[in-house]
Design a protein around this motif. Structure first.
Motif, PDB file in Angstrom:
ATOM      1  N   SER A   2      69.735  -1.705  30.778  1.00 41.10           N
ATOM      2  CA  SER A   2      70.838  -1.100  31.517  1.00 41.10           C
ATOM      3  C   SER A   2      72.171  -1.467  30.878  1.00 41.10           C
ATOM      4  O   SER A   2      72.309  -2.469  30.205  1.00 41.10           O
ATOM      5  N   VAL A   6      75.734   1.968  33.998  1.00 43.14           N
ATOM      6  CA  VAL A   6      74.553   2.496  34.681  1.00 43.14           C
ATOM      7  C   VAL A   6      73.872   1.358  35.438  1.00 43.14           C
ATOM      8  O   VAL A   6      73.220   0.513  34.843  1.00 43.14           O
ATOM      9  N   THR A  28      65.790   8.496  41.889  1.00 38.00           N
ATOM     10  CA  THR A  28      65.714   9.207  40.610  1.00 38.00           C
ATOM     11  C   THR A  28      66.275  10.619  40.765  1.00 38.00           C
ATOM     12  O   THR A  28      67.092  11.062  39.950  1.00 38.00           O
ATOM     13  N   ARG A  32      70.465  11.356  39.623  1.00 41.44           N
ATOM     14  CA  ARG A  32      70.677  12.240  38.472  1.00 41.44           C
ATOM     15  C   ARG A  32      71.028  11.495  37.192  1.00 41.44           C
ATOM     16  O   ARG A  32      72.057  11.737  36.573  1.00 41.44           O
ATOM     17  N   GLU A  33      70.184  10.563  36.822  1.00 42.90           N
ATOM     18  CA  GLU A  33      70.319   9.798  35.573  1.00 42.90           C
ATOM     19  C   GLU A  33      71.556   8.909  35.528  1.00 42.90           C
ATOM     20  O   GLU A  33      71.936   8.422  34.472  1.00 42.90           O
ATOM     21  N   ARG A  34      72.200   8.698  36.662  1.00 41.97           N
ATOM     22  CA  ARG A  34      73.355   7.796  36.709  1.00 41.97           C
ATOM     23  C   ARG A  34      72.959   6.414  37.199  1.00 41.97           C
ATOM     24  O   ARG A  34      73.813   5.556  37.397  1.00 41.97           O
ATOM     25  N   GLU A  36      69.468   3.533  36.795  1.00 38.32           N
ATOM     26  CA  GLU A  36      68.141   3.221  36.259  1.00 38.32           C
ATOM     27  C   GLU A  36      67.270   2.779  37.430  1.00 38.32           C
ATOM     28  O   GLU A  36      67.675   1.935  38.223  1.00 38.32           O
TER      29      GLU A  36
END
Length: 139
Positions: A2, A6, A28, A32-34, A36
């Protein structure tokens, strides 16, 4: 690995077959991928609870290919936030980590009708978590 921009979140429950799987799937999707996302169990089951898979499918999220994972010290160390869901003393503790304990009913052995309200509580908590992390959830 990380980065400071993030945040990383680990969801932990005993079997990693219900609550933590739902929470990881919602984070997840909504993150939205912002963020982990990890999930694990202190005593993982062989498969994800079929009622949980069905309840999540109703919410538009397919977790049918997910597999329960064993909780490792490395996963805890690599996470900024550790959210436990009923694993009690089986969850490792590391000073300096942000820990949250989400008290939620265990979906083990329950049908889809009983899992739906648990799913909905988890989604609401994940949305709140995203706001707390400064990310915010989509409407």
């Amino acid at each position: 690995m990380s980065s400071p921009t993030v945040p990383s979140v680990l969801f932990v429950c005993v079997h990693n077959a219900g609550r933590s799987q739902m929470a990881a799937a919602f984070l997840t999707r909504l993150g939205r991928e912002r963020v982990e996302v990890r999930s694990a169990g202190s005593a993982p089951a062989d498969t994800v609870n079929p009622a949980v898979v069905e309840a999540m499918k109703e919410a538009g999220i397919d977790i049918s290919t997910e597999v329960p994972k064993v909780l490792t010290v490395e996963a805890v160390q690599a996470s900024d936030v550790v959210i436990t869901m009923g694993c009690g003393d089986a969850c490792p503790y590391f000073p300096g980590k942000r820990y949250l304990d989400w008290t939620l009913e265990d979906p083990a052995g329950q049908g889809v009708a009983a899992v739906r309200p648990i799913r909905d509580q988890i989604e609401q908590r994940v949305r709140t978590l995203l706001t707390e992390l400064g990310i915010g959830a989509p409407a």
